[in-house]
Scaffold this active site. Sequence first.
Site, mmCIF file in Angstrom:
data_model
loop_
_atom_site.group_PDB
_atom_site.id
_atom_site.type_symbol
_atom_site.label_atom_id
_atom_site.label_comp_id
_atom_site.label_asym_id
_atom_site.label_seq_id
_atom_site.Cartn_x
_atom_site.Cartn_y
_atom_site.Cartn_z
ATOM 1 N N GLN A 245 10.776 1.510 9.888
ATOM 2 C CA GLN A 245 9.919 0.375 9.521
ATOM 3 C C GLN A 245 10.040 0.002 8.044
ATOM 4 O O GLN A 245 10.125 -1.186 7.707
ATOM 5 C CB GLN A 245 8.462 0.574 9.930
ATOM 6 C CG GLN A 245 7.672 1.611 9.209
ATOM 7 C CD GLN A 245 6.153 1.368 9.328
ATOM 8 O OE1 GLN A 245 5.699 0.231 9.435
ATOM 9 N NE2 GLN A 245 5.375 2.422 9.329
ATOM 10 N N LEU B 273 21.223 13.076 8.530
ATOM 11 C CA LEU B 273 20.546 13.844 7.467
ATOM 12 C C LEU B 273 19.804 15.059 8.013
ATOM 13 O O LEU B 273 19.230 15.824 7.246
ATOM 14 C CB LEU B 273 19.553 12.930 6.725
ATOM 15 C CG LEU B 273 20.168 11.773 5.934
ATOM 16 C CD1 LEU B 273 19.073 10.836 5.428
ATOM 17 C CD2 LEU B 273 20.994 12.289 4.754
ATOM 18 N N ALA C 31 13.411 9.836 6.753
ATOM 19 C CA ALA C 31 12.589 11.052 6.831
ATOM 20 C C ALA C 31 12.330 11.365 8.288
ATOM 21 O O ALA C 31 12.507 10.517 9.165
ATOM 22 C CB ALA C 31 11.242 10.834 6.117
ATOM 23 N N THR D 14 4.022 10.982 0.655
ATOM 24 C CA THR D 14 2.889 10.771 1.546
ATOM 25 C C THR D 14 1.571 11.309 0.990
ATOM 26 O O THR D 14 1.568 12.270 0.194
ATOM 27 C CB THR D 14 3.192 11.468 2.894
ATOM 28 O OG1 THR D 14 2.022 11.451 3.716
ATOM 29 C CG2 THR D 14 3.593 12.932 2.709
ATOM 30 N N ASP D 15 0.485 10.717 1.450
ATOM 31 C CA ASP D 15 -0.863 11.226 1.164
ATOM 32 C C ASP D 15 -1.075 12.610 1.796
ATOM 33 O O ASP D 15 -1.973 13.346 1.397
ATOM 34 C CB ASP D 15 -1.916 10.248 1.697
ATOM 35 C CG ASP D 15 -1.737 9.897 3.167
ATOM 36 O OD1 ASP D 15 -0.581 9.899 3.652
ATOM 37 O OD2 ASP D 15 -2.743 9.622 3.852
ATOM 38 N N TYR E 137 4.587 18.702 8.262
ATOM 39 C CA TYR E 137 5.110 17.444 7.714
ATOM 40 C C TYR E 137 4.767 17.343 6.221
ATOM 41 O O TYR E 137 5.645 17.108 5.382
ATOM 42 C CB TYR E 137 4.513 16.259 8.482
ATOM 43 C CG TYR E 137 4.761 14.915 7.842
ATOM 44 C CD1 TYR E 137 6.017 14.312 7.884
ATOM 45 C CD2 TYR E 137 3.734 14.239 7.177
ATOM 46 C CE1 TYR E 137 6.242 13.070 7.280
ATOM 47 C CE2 TYR E 137 3.950 13.005 6.581
ATOM 48 C CZ TYR E 137 5.195 12.424 6.631
ATOM 49 O OH TYR E 137 5.419 11.205 6.034
ATOM 50 N N LYS F 209 7.365 17.342 2.992
ATOM 51 C CA LYS F 209 7.449 16.207 2.059
ATOM 52 C C LYS F 209 7.143 16.666 0.629
ATOM 53 O O LYS F 209 7.772 16.210 -0.325
ATOM 54 C CB LYS F 209 6.475 15.092 2.479
ATOM 55 C CG LYS F 209 6.803 14.420 3.807
ATOM 56 C CD LYS F 209 8.069 13.571 3.768
ATOM 57 C CE LYS F 209 7.941 12.354 2.888
ATOM 58 N NZ LYS F 209 9.180 11.509 2.972
ATOM 59 N N TRP G 262 -0.472 5.706 5.691
ATOM 60 C CA TRP G 262 -0.878 4.880 6.841
ATOM 61 C C TRP G 262 -0.114 3.538 6.837
ATOM 62 O O TRP G 262 -0.705 2.476 6.822
ATOM 63 C CB TRP G 262 -2.391 4.620 6.817
ATOM 64 C CG TRP G 262 -3.270 5.828 6.875
ATOM 65 C CD1 TRP G 262 -3.003 7.085 6.435
ATOM 66 C CD2 TRP G 262 -4.599 5.876 7.422
ATOM 67 N NE1 TRP G 262 -4.086 7.905 6.677
ATOM 68 C CE2 TRP G 262 -5.081 7.195 7.268
ATOM 69 C CE3 TRP G 262 -5.442 4.920 8.019
ATOM 70 C CZ2 TRP G 262 -6.351 7.585 7.697
ATOM 71 C CZ3 TRP G 262 -6.706 5.315 8.422
ATOM 72 C CH2 TRP G 262 -7.147 6.632 8.265
HETATM 73 N N1 LIG Z 1 4.826 5.656 8.483
HETATM 74 C C1 LIG Z 1 3.818 6.086 7.729
HETATM 75 O O1 LIG Z 1 2.638 5.897 8.050
HETATM 76 C C2 LIG Z 1 4.106 6.819 6.441
HETATM 77 C C3 LIG Z 1 3.025 7.348 5.727
HETATM 78 C C4 LIG Z 1 3.287 8.029 4.539
HETATM 79 C C5 LIG Z 1 4.576 8.157 4.076
HETATM 80 N N2 LIG Z 1 5.606 7.636 4.803
HETATM 81 C C6 LIG Z 1 6.969 7.831 4.289
HETATM 82 O O2 LIG Z 1 7.623 6.574 4.199
HETATM 83 C C7 LIG Z 1 9.023 6.734 4.449
HETATM 84 C C8 LIG Z 1 9.518 5.722 5.479
HETATM 85 O O3 LIG Z 1 8.827 5.936 6.695
HETATM 86 P P1 LIG Z 1 8.944 4.943 7.946
HETATM 87 O O4 LIG Z 1 7.555 4.661 8.390
HETATM 88 O O5 LIG Z 1 9.853 3.799 7.637
HETATM 89 O O6 LIG Z 1 9.632 5.921 8.998
HETATM 90 P P2 LIG Z 1 10.412 5.588 10.364
HETATM 91 O O7 LIG Z 1 10.077 4.236 10.831
HETATM 92 O O8 LIG Z 1 10.144 6.756 11.240
HETATM 93 O O9 LIG Z 1 11.933 5.592 9.909
HETATM 94 C C9 LIG Z 1 12.598 6.794 9.655
HETATM 95 C C10 LIG Z 1 13.913 6.528 8.968
HETATM 96 O O10 LIG Z 1 14.555 7.797 8.822
HETATM 97 C C11 LIG Z 1 15.876 7.683 9.276
HETATM 98 N N3 LIG Z 1 16.294 8.897 9.968
HETATM 99 C C12 LIG Z 1 15.603 9.585 10.917
HETATM 100 N N4 LIG Z 1 16.338 10.617 11.376
HETATM 101 C C13 LIG Z 1 17.522 10.571 10.707
HETATM 102 C C14 LIG Z 1 18.689 11.364 10.730
HETATM 103 N N5 LIG Z 1 18.794 12.424 11.527
HETATM 104 N N6 LIG Z 1 19.700 11.041 9.900
HETATM 105 C C15 LIG Z 1 19.619 9.966 9.075
HETATM 106 N N7 LIG Z 1 18.530 9.177 9.013
HETATM 107 C C16 LIG Z 1 17.495 9.465 9.812
HETATM 108 C C17 LIG Z 1 15.904 6.556 10.265
HETATM 109 O O11 LIG Z 1 17.230 6.109 10.263
HETATM 110 P P3 LIG Z 1 17.802 4.912 11.187
HETATM 111 O O12 LIG Z 1 17.469 3.704 10.393
HETATM 112 O O13 LIG Z 1 19.246 5.156 11.322
HETATM 113 O O14 LIG Z 1 17.041 4.990 12.467
HETATM 114 C C18 LIG Z 1 14.846 5.606 9.735
HETATM 115 O O15 LIG Z 1 15.401 4.638 8.900
HETATM 116 C C19 LIG Z 1 9.207 8.211 4.840
HETATM 117 O O16 LIG Z 1 9.598 8.933 3.702
HETATM 118 C C20 LIG Z 1 7.812 8.656 5.238
HETATM 119 O O17 LIG Z 1 7.634 10.052 5.044
HETATM 120 C C21 LIG Z 1 5.395 6.962 5.963
#
Ligand SMILES: NC(=O)c1ccc[n+]([C@@H]2O[C@H](COP(=O)([O-])OP(=O)(O)OC[C@H]3O[C@@H](n4cnc5c(N)ncnc54)[C@H](OP(=O)(O)O)[C@@H]3O)[C@@H](O)[C@H]2O)c1
Length: 295
Positions: free
Chosen positions: A13, A39, A66, A107-108, A131, A135, A156
């Site tokens: 996302q 990764l 991640a 992350t929080d 998790y 992180k 979030w």
């Molecule tokens: N979502 C939340 O509510 C939230 C909250 C706090 C912090 N965060 C942080 O924000 C960041 C982005 O999160 P998001 O919501 O965008 O997560 P997401 O939608 O789950 O996307 C995960 C990303 O990680 C990549 N990925 C997963 N497995 C992989 C692998 N084996 N090898 C290479 N790439 C891989 C995916 O690659 P592909 O593009 O190839 O699928 C995707 O682009 C993360 O660091 C997360 O910890 C998120």
Amino acid sequence: MTRPFLVFGRSGQVARELAEEAQALKVEVVFAGRERLDLSDPAGLDEGVAAVIAETAPSAVINAAALTSVDGAEAEQARARVMNRDAPAAMARACARRGIPIVQLSTDYVFDGLKGSPYVETDATGAVNAYGRSKLEGEQAIAASGARHGILRVSWVFGPHGSNFARRMIELAATRGVLEVVDDLVGRPTSGQDVARAALEVGRRLAAGEQAVEGVLHACGPDDATWADLACAVLLQSRKLGGPWAEVRPIPSSARPTPAKRPPDTRLDIGKARSAFGYDPLPWRDAVATRITRV
Ligand SMILES: NC(=O)c1ccc[n+]([C@@H]2O[C@H](COP(=O)([O-])OP(=O)(O)OC[C@H]3O[C@@H](n4cnc5c(N)ncnc54)[C@H](OP(=O)(O)O)[C@@H]3O)[C@@H](O)[C@H]2O)c1
């Protein structure tokens, strides 16, 4: 010639929000998704990451990749450590060798959620689940790498792309009349668009040599919610757009045991990010109205 940004992640996302924002800002970005490099595979991780960075020669790296499933990380702790600690550590080491800055998304959930008021960057961490621990270890590895870095703790995250809480609520409402949603966990929902804008801005400023954006910065939304609050607003927006709606029944988290423990109150204070780079995120209700535009 200006050098592009390199983003690890492609279809997640935040990666998709980064693509939209970069296009709007006419910033060149190269994306490396899992088809380019897995990764989660520790074998050759350092070499693989270094090769992608060398090939792109970016002005800054943004790590949007991640393992993000909080309950999934509990079941797959070794994989979570590789994705969330070892991969960013490898990126930061390669960046340090080449003098390239790195922006990491964190992350929080690095906090235990017991402070009772919004966390500032200098507060003691204390993750309560696998998790959050993975992180946090990623943050520490980047800080130890010698690379110039900005670590954006977000929380979030929701928006129109990928798998996130808002989209899940709308999908569930399509088949259920009532959704039970926990109302005793508090946080600050963040629009994915604000996360992308912040990451690009911090990357730009790091590349320009600015020191104010180095280190940890809290970059969530500006106001508080429970998951039930967010669910109600999202479903009202869905109904307004002619999509599914369901009644939200608030429940305590004790009624919904999950594999991973959740910290109860992870509100983050964004004052430092506001002064460091003019971070000015949308209140989450406005982000629901302006970002959830299709159902
Ligand atoms: N979502 C939340 O509510 C939230 C909250 C706090 C912090 N965060 C942080 O924000 C960041 C982005 O999160 P998001 O919501 O965008 O997560 P997401 O939608 O789950 O996307 C995960 C990303 O990680 C990549 N990925 C997963 N497995 C992989 C692998 N084996 N090898 C290479 N790439 C891989 C995916 O690659 P592909 O593009 O190839 O699928 C995707 O682009 C993360 O660091 C997360 O910890 C998120």
